[in-house]
Design a protein around this motif. Structure first.
Motif, PDB file in Angstrom:
ATOM      1  N   ASN A  37      -1.392 -12.233  -0.646  1.00  0.00           N
ATOM      2  CA  ASN A  37      -2.110 -11.073  -1.179  1.00  0.00           C
ATOM      3  C   ASN A  37      -2.734 -10.290  -0.031  1.00  0.00           C
ATOM      4  N   ALA A  38      -2.684  -8.964  -0.128  1.00  0.00           N
ATOM      5  CA  ALA A  38      -3.271  -8.120   0.914  1.00  0.00           C
ATOM      6  C   ALA A  38      -3.624  -6.759   0.315  1.00  0.00           C
ATOM      7  N   ILE A  39      -4.471  -6.023   1.025  1.00  0.00           N
ATOM      8  CA  ILE A  39      -4.859  -4.678   0.598  1.00  0.00           C
ATOM      9  C   ILE A  39      -3.712  -3.715   0.856  1.00  0.00           C
ATOM     10  N   ASP A  40      -3.324  -2.950  -0.182  1.00  0.00           N
ATOM     11  CA  ASP A  40      -2.237  -2.001  -0.003  1.00  0.00           C
ATOM     12  C   ASP A  40      -2.770  -0.639   0.424  1.00  0.00           C
ATOM     13  N   GLN A  41      -1.893   0.356   0.486  1.00  0.00           N
ATOM     14  CA  GLN A  41      -2.281   1.685   0.957  1.00  0.00           C
ATOM     15  C   GLN A  41      -3.227   2.399  -0.003  1.00  0.00           C
ATOM     16  N   GLN A  42      -3.282   1.947  -1.228  1.00  0.00           N
ATOM     17  CA  GLN A  42      -4.227   2.514  -2.212  1.00  0.00           C
ATOM     18  C   GLN A  42      -5.527   1.720  -2.289  1.00  0.00           C
ATOM     19  N   ASN A  43      -5.719   0.858  -1.307  1.00  0.00           N
ATOM     20  CA  ASN A  43      -6.919   0.031  -1.237  1.00  0.00           C
ATOM     21  C   ASN A  43      -7.022  -0.927  -2.424  1.00  0.00           C
ATOM     22  N   GLN A  44      -5.856  -1.323  -2.915  1.00  0.00           N
ATOM     23  CA  GLN A  44      -5.783  -2.281  -4.000  1.00  0.00           C
ATOM     24  C   GLN A  44      -5.162  -3.588  -3.491  1.00  0.00           C
ATOM     25  N   ILE A  45      -5.455  -4.667  -4.208  1.00  0.00           N
ATOM     26  CA  ILE A  45      -4.844  -5.939  -3.845  1.00  0.00           C
ATOM     27  C   ILE A  45      -3.387  -5.939  -4.282  1.00  0.00           C
ATOM     28  N   GLY A  46      -2.499  -6.126  -3.323  1.00  0.00           N
ATOM     29  CA  GLY A  46      -1.078  -6.179  -3.625  1.00  0.00           C
ATOM     30  C   GLY A  46      -0.517  -7.563  -3.356  1.00  0.00           C
ATOM     31  N   THR A  91      15.586  -9.133   7.129  1.00  0.00           N
ATOM     32  CA  THR A  91      14.301  -9.387   6.472  1.00  0.00           C
ATOM     33  C   THR A  91      14.125  -8.435   5.291  1.00  0.00           C
ATOM     34  N   PHE A  92      13.782  -9.003   4.152  1.00  0.00           N
ATOM     35  CA  PHE A  92      13.507  -8.216   2.954  1.00  0.00           C
ATOM     36  C   PHE A  92      12.025  -8.361   2.611  1.00  0.00           C
ATOM     37  N   GLY A  93      11.352  -7.237   2.441  1.00  0.00           N
ATOM     38  CA  GLY A  93       9.950  -7.247   2.058  1.00  0.00           C
ATOM     39  C   GLY A  93       9.765  -6.681   0.657  1.00  0.00           C
ATOM     40  N   PHE A  94       8.893  -7.294  -0.117  1.00  0.00           N
ATOM     41  CA  PHE A  94       8.644  -6.850  -1.488  1.00  0.00           C
ATOM     42  C   PHE A  94       7.139  -6.713  -1.723  1.00  0.00           C
ATOM     43  N   GLU A  95       6.774  -5.694  -2.475  1.00  0.00           N
ATOM     44  CA  GLU A  95       5.381  -5.485  -2.875  1.00  0.00           C
ATOM     45  C   GLU A  95       5.318  -5.406  -4.392  1.00  0.00           C
ATOM     46  N   ASN A  96       4.580  -6.343  -4.963  1.00  0.00           N
ATOM     47  CA  ASN A  96       4.469  -6.434  -6.428  1.00  0.00           C
ATOM     48  C   ASN A  96       5.848  -6.478  -7.090  1.00  0.00           C
ATOM     49  N   GLY A  97       6.752  -7.216  -6.493  1.00  0.00           N
ATOM     50  CA  GLY A  97       8.074  -7.429  -7.067  1.00  0.00           C
ATOM     51  C   GLY A  97       9.093  -6.359  -6.754  1.00  0.00           C
ATOM     52  N   LYS A  98       8.684  -5.272  -6.090  1.00  0.00           N
ATOM     53  CA  LYS A  98       9.593  -4.184  -5.769  1.00  0.00           C
ATOM     54  C   LYS A  98       9.868  -4.149  -4.263  1.00  0.00           C
ATOM     55  N   LEU A  99      11.096  -3.745  -3.925  1.00  0.00           N
ATOM     56  CA  LEU A  99      11.451  -3.660  -2.518  1.00  0.00           C
ATOM     57  C   LEU A  99      10.485  -2.737  -1.796  1.00  0.00           C
ATOM     58  N   ASN A 100       9.917  -3.232  -0.726  1.00  0.00           N
ATOM     59  CA  ASN A 100       8.922  -2.483   0.037  1.00  0.00           C
ATOM     60  C   ASN A 100       9.633  -1.706   1.134  1.00  0.00           C
TER      61      ASN A 100
END
Length: 228
Positions: free
Chosen positions: A79-88, A110-119
């Protein structure tokens, strides 16, 4: 008694002669094609669990990403702070590309995902390995490979590290001679190659052409490197 002493002397003489004729010590070399090695890396990744593999498969499928030709060997989530200052919720998966049953060196994806979506965007086409028109059978014998490795190491270590008495591990794969041109769409030029290192250490390690034994890159344990 004399026969016993004479027999012992013959055995000792035989051992001494073998030692003199074998300048590469008493070590050995084994071929290991297991997934959980990290060619040229600074760490050995932990084995990915069955549950993590299922998670990665679901992430790839859910994002319409192909899994053919990939072998995933690393997964983590946090878990980390995303660009909207929300926990992602972030997930990272790393795959080795496989062609003809052999790994492609230095072209992991390397594949990165944020909240289940490809980042971010999917990997660009030039980073996905195409068909390789080479077989997957080695030409160089393991013993010849071991001799080349020891000779290369002896020439590059600042001090002796006893590598000639070590067990070495060899991994056969493909190496793109034009790897530095990938980012600009260069034409790939693959050769069969070996990645070699001591069984209990990541250093020294090297990459060697399978057809000629030529050194393509070498990193000693105590001195300068021979990477281009």
């Amino acid at each position: 008694m004399k026969k016993t002493v004479l027999s012992l002397l013959i055995v000792l003489l035989s051992i001494a002669c073998k030692k003199d004729s074998n300048t590469n010590g008493y070590g050995s070399i084994v071929q290991d094609q297991s997934l959980f090695t990290n060619p040229g890396g600074h760490f050995i990744p932990p084995a990915i669990t069955i549950q993590d593999s299922l998670t990665v498969s679901q992430l790839m499928t859910g994002n319409n990403l192909a899994t053919d030709g990939f072998q995933f060997y690393f997964y983590e989530s946090y878990n980390a702070i995303d660009q909207q200052n929300q926990i992602g919720f972030y997930q990272i998966a790393i795959a080795r590309q496989i062609r003809n049953g052999l790994p492609i060196f230095s072209e992991d994806i390397t594949f990165g995902f944020e909240n289940g979506k490809l980042n971010g965007p999917a990997p660009a086409a030039q980073f996905i390995v195409g068909t390789i028109a080479l077989d997957n059978k080695p030409v160089l014998s393991l013993q010849a490979l071991r001799n080349i490795f020891i000779k290369t190491d002896n020439a590059n270590e600042a001090r002796k590290i006893g590598i000639q008495d070590s067990t070495l591990v060899a991994l056969l794969g493909y190496y793109n001679l034009n790897i530095n041109q990938i980012s600009v769409g260069g034409v790939p030029n693959y050769v069969k190659a070996w990645y070699v290192h001591p069984v209990r250490s990541l250093y020294p390690f090297g990459f060697f052409r399978d057809d000629s034994g030529a050194v393509m890159g070498f990193r000693a344990a105590t001195s300068n490197n021979l990477f281009p």
